[in-house]
Design an enzyme around this catalytic site. Structure first.
Site, PDB file in Angstrom:
ATOM      1  N   ASP A 252      56.929  67.578  33.806  1.00  0.00           N
ATOM      2  CA  ASP A 252      56.022  68.474  33.114  1.00  0.00           C
ATOM      3  C   ASP A 252      54.922  67.620  32.503  1.00  0.00           C
ATOM      4  O   ASP A 252      55.197  66.614  31.859  1.00  0.00           O
ATOM      5  CB  ASP A 252      56.769  69.249  32.025  1.00  0.00           C
ATOM      6  CG  ASP A 252      55.926  70.401  31.536  1.00  0.00           C
ATOM      7  OD1 ASP A 252      55.609  71.283  32.351  1.00  0.00           O
ATOM      8  OD2 ASP A 252      55.544  70.409  30.350  1.00  0.00           O
TER       9      ASP A 252
ATOM     10  N   ASP B  28      41.512  65.455  36.432  1.00  0.00           N
ATOM     11  CA  ASP B  28      41.141  64.070  36.774  1.00  0.00           C
ATOM     12  C   ASP B  28      39.639  63.797  36.678  1.00  0.00           C
ATOM     13  O   ASP B  28      39.242  62.746  36.168  1.00  0.00           O
ATOM     14  CB  ASP B  28      41.651  63.707  38.176  1.00  0.00           C
ATOM     15  CG  ASP B  28      43.131  63.358  38.173  1.00  0.00           C
ATOM     16  OD1 ASP B  28      43.668  63.075  37.093  1.00  0.00           O
ATOM     17  OD2 ASP B  28      43.745  63.382  39.254  1.00  0.00           O
TER      18      ASP B  28
END
Ligand code: ITT
Length: 178
Positions: free
Chosen positions: A60, A137
């Site tokens: 997670d 990202d």
């Protein structure tokens, strides 16, 4: 051993570190509303251990932005699907304090539950940059570099990243068991 995830990018990053003998298995499991990824991972394992034959792990992760009091945190997946990187940059407009961290919690089950945590500190960029990776990202610049994760190849991102660090801990644990 299985990596239970629906996210191919996570799997590819994990494989570089943990090794080729991990198999991706996309089985959904409840992700509870909790304050920490550790709680989410533990609950997921409790659910999956009755349903999976053999050792497995889940992961997670999330992005915690300081100026937003940790948001999107455990809601990272939902927030990415809804407002995305543009939405985050909008929330950060005019904000100079841009510190953030990615957190990854790996929960491994081999009859017992083992939790491995990795963190990557950095800042939120002012613009979306790069087309590598996934999720946040292109807006995250790790400490020690000027590029976003979106501008790095997987192997390079792994050296800095929350997932790289957590997976390395898992790998070390597995090696210590041989
Ligand atoms: P699972 O099937 O493994 O749950 P997921 O993508 O839903 O895959 P999470 O529930 O852990 O994963 O949600 C984490 C979200 O946080 C993910 O979808 C991304 O949007 C973001 N995230 C996590 N790690 C990231 C990373 O390394 N780079 C960019 N974004 C990341």
């Amino acid at each position: 051993m299985f990596f239970i995830t629906g996210n191919k990018h996570k799997y590819e990053e994990a494989k570089i570190i943990v090794g080729n003998d991990i198999e991706m298995l996309s089985i959904s499991y409840p992700e509870i509303q909790a304050d920490t990824p550790e709680e989410v991972a533990r609950y997921g394992i409790e659910y999956l251990k009755e349903r999976i034959d053999g050792n497995f792990f889940i992961e997670d992760s999330g992005l915690f932005i300081e100026a937003l009091n940790g948001f999107p945190g455990v809601y990272s997946s939902y927030v990415f699907r809804t407002i995305g990187n543009e939405g985050i940059l909008k929330l950060m407009e005019g904000v100079e304090k841009r510190k953030a961290q990615f957190v990854s919690v790996v929960g491994y089950y081999d009859g017992d539950i083992h939790i491995f945590r990795g963190e990557s500190k950095g800042v939120i960029a002012y613009e979306i940059k790069g087309s590598e990776g996934f999720g946040y990202d292109p807006i995250f610049i790790p400490e020690g570099d000027k590029r976003t994760f979106g501008e790095m190849k997987r192997e390079e991102k792994n050296l800095f990243s929350h997932r790289g660090k957590a997976m390395k801990k898992l790998k070390e644990y597995l090696a210590s068991r041989i």
